[in-house]
Design an enzyme around this catalytic site. Sequence first.
Site, PDB file in Angstrom:
ATOM      1  CE  LYS A 116      26.890  10.753  52.994  1.00  0.00           C
ATOM      2  NZ  LYS A 116      25.665  11.403  52.506  1.00  0.00           N
TER       3      LYS A 116
ATOM      4  CD  GLU B 181      41.856  23.210  35.549  1.00  0.00           C
ATOM      5  OE1 GLU B 181      42.177  23.633  34.427  1.00  0.00           O
ATOM      6  OE2 GLU B 181      41.450  23.944  36.467  1.00  0.00           O
TER       7      GLU B 181
ATOM      8  CB  THR C 261      29.082  10.240  49.250  1.00  0.00           C
ATOM      9  OG1 THR C 261      28.359   9.233  49.954  1.00  0.00           O
ATOM     10  CG2 THR C 261      28.270  11.524  49.218  1.00  0.00           C
TER      11      THR C 261
ATOM     12  CE1 TYR D  45      44.002  22.819  39.467  1.00  0.00           C
ATOM     13  CE2 TYR D  45      45.660  23.627  40.991  1.00  0.00           C
ATOM     14  CZ  TYR D  45      44.356  23.621  40.527  1.00  0.00           C
ATOM     15  OH  TYR D  45      43.417  24.388  41.131  1.00  0.00           O
TER      16      TYR D  45
ATOM     17  CG  ASP E 106      22.015  10.863  46.051  1.00  0.00           C
ATOM     18  OD1 ASP E 106      22.957  10.147  46.439  1.00  0.00           O
ATOM     19  OD2 ASP E 106      21.858  12.047  46.399  1.00  0.00           O
TER      20      ASP E 106
ATOM     21  NE  ARG F 211      33.802  14.428  54.316  1.00  0.00           N
ATOM     22  CZ  ARG F 211      32.976  13.891  55.208  1.00  0.00           C
ATOM     23  NH1 ARG F 211      33.434  13.132  56.178  1.00  0.00           N
ATOM     24  NH2 ARG F 211      31.682  14.110  55.127  1.00  0.00           N
TER      25      ARG F 211
HETATM   26  C1  LIG Z   1      25.397  12.658  52.029  1.00  0.00           C
HETATM   27  C2  LIG Z   1      24.509  12.817  50.861  1.00  0.00           C
HETATM   28  C3  LIG Z   1      24.777  13.728  49.835  1.00  0.00           C
HETATM   29  C4  LIG Z   1      25.827  14.806  49.933  1.00  0.00           C
HETATM   30  O1  LIG Z   1      27.073  14.434  50.169  1.00  0.00           O
HETATM   31  P1  LIG Z   1      28.174  15.495  50.658  1.00  0.00           P
HETATM   32  O2  LIG Z   1      29.417  14.746  50.421  1.00  0.00           O
HETATM   33  O3  LIG Z   1      27.864  15.759  52.098  1.00  0.00           O
HETATM   34  O4  LIG Z   1      28.045  16.712  49.821  1.00  0.00           O
HETATM   35  C5  LIG Z   1      23.964  13.722  48.714  1.00  0.00           C
HETATM   36  N1  LIG Z   1      22.921  12.880  48.627  1.00  0.00           N
HETATM   37  C6  LIG Z   1      22.605  12.025  49.617  1.00  0.00           C
HETATM   38  C7  LIG Z   1      21.437  11.130  49.457  1.00  0.00           C
HETATM   39  C8  LIG Z   1      23.377  11.971  50.770  1.00  0.00           C
HETATM   40  O5  LIG Z   1      23.039  11.137  51.754  1.00  0.00           O
END
Ligand SMILES: *Cc1c(COP(=O)(O)O)cnc(C)c1O
Length: 405
Positions: A224, A51, A221, A49, A195, A230
Site C-alpha cells: 500500500k 521452508e 502489508t 522452496y 495493523d 504484494r
Molecule cells: C489491506 C489490509 C489488510 C489485508 O491485506 P491483504 O493483503 O489484502 O490480505 C489487513 N489489514 C488492513 C488494515 C488492511 O488495510
Amino acid sequence: MLSNVDPEIATLIQAEAARQARKLRMIASENDVSAAVLEATGSVLTNKYSEGYPGKRYYEGQQIIDQVEQLAIDRAKALFGVDHANVQPLSGAPANLAVYLAFLQPGDTVMGMSLPMGGHLTHGWNVSATGKWFNAVQYEVRKDTGVVDMDEVRSLAMAERPKVIFCGGTAIPRTIDFPAFASIAQEIDAILVADIAHIAGLVAGGAHPSPAGHAPVITTTTHKTLRGPRGAMILCDAEHARAIDRAVFPGLQGGPHDHTTAAIAVALHEASQPEFREYAHTIVANARALADALLERGFDLVSGGTDNHLILVDLTSKQIAGKPAAQALDRAGIELNYNAVPFDPRKPFDPSGIRLGTAGITTRGLKPSQMPLLADWIDRAIASADNEPALERIAAEVEELLGTL
Ligand SMILES: *Cc1c(COP(=O)(O)O)cnc(C)c1O
C-alpha cells in the site's frame, strides 16, 4: 518472451499497463511500484522452496536465499525500529491470522474496530474466520465526530477483557493514537497489535506517528503506501519473536515466496532513502489539499478531513450512492472504490460513500497545487454521472494531464 509463448496474456498485461497509465489511480490501498521492485518480483527466486528461516531450512540450496531474507529482515528492523521482523506472511490477512494463532485459542476474546466503521475484516468481523472462531468485540467511531473515542474503547476493553486488541484499519482518515491504545491494553494485560497496512509508508517516512515502542506487535502489508510487492510483515518485540515465527511457519504457511521477499527488501531499501520521506509527506499534503478542495465544493467528508493518505466521502448530500458515483468516476478516468461510511443506512454492496487515496497519484508526480483540478473533475463527474459525453471529456482531460508528467 511472454508475447511469443502466450500472446493472449501478454496482450492483456500490455492493455492493463496502458489502462493504469491513463487513469488517475486513487484506490487508497494501491500504489505504483518501482521498476526495481517489479524486477525482483519477476526473478528466478520464484523457483526456490525454502521452508523455515535463514540458517534453519528444510531444503538445500539456501546459500543465496538466506542472504536475501536476512537483508529484508534487517532492513525492516532498521526502518521501523523494532527487535524482530517476520517477512514471510503471504499477505495482510494471513499476517493477522498468524497473530491470532500466536496469542489466542478459539473462543478467546479479541477486540478490533468494526468493518463498517473503518476496521478490517480480520479484526473480528463476523464473516471472517476471525469473527467466526473467536469472540470478537468491536469498537466504533463517534457518530458526531467520525473519529474513534478512546474513552469508549477503554470502557469496552474493561468490560470485555480481550486478550488481543487491534488498532488500525482500512478506511480511517485520521491519525491513530497508539499511546492511548497502548495504555488501555496495559491496563487489562492485553497484547496491542497495530495493523498499519494502509499507513506503513507514512510511518516509514515520518508522516504518521510510529506504533514502535507502543504496540509490541505490528502487522502490515507491503504493497500500500509502503510501495512494495504484494506481501506482508509482522514486526514485534523480542519476547514475541518465537511465537510469531512459529505461527507463520509451520503454523499457517508452507514455503515463503522468496521472489516477494527480495522485492520487499528492495522496497524497504527505497523507503529508507531521504526521497521517500519527501514522498510520504507529499502524500499527506496532497490528501489535505484534495480534502480542502472537496470541502469547498460541498462534499461531506467523514471526520471532516484527513491526516493521512485517505479520504472517505459521504455522498448522501450529493443525492447519489457510492457505487454509481464510483462507476461514473471510473468512466471519467478516476479510479476509486465505493465504500461504507460509519452508520451507513445503505447496504455494504451499495453503500453511501467513496474512498480515495493519494499514494498512487503522488508516486505519479502530482502535487498539492493540482488537487483543486482533481476535485473539480470529481465534482463534475459526480454531477454528470448519467452524461456519457461529459464523462468522456473529463477522461480526456485526465489523460492529457497524466501525459505531461
Ligand atoms: C489491506 C489490509 C489488510 C489485508 O491485506 P491483504 O493483503 O489484502 O490480505 C489487513 N489489514 C488492513 C488494515 C488492511 O488495510
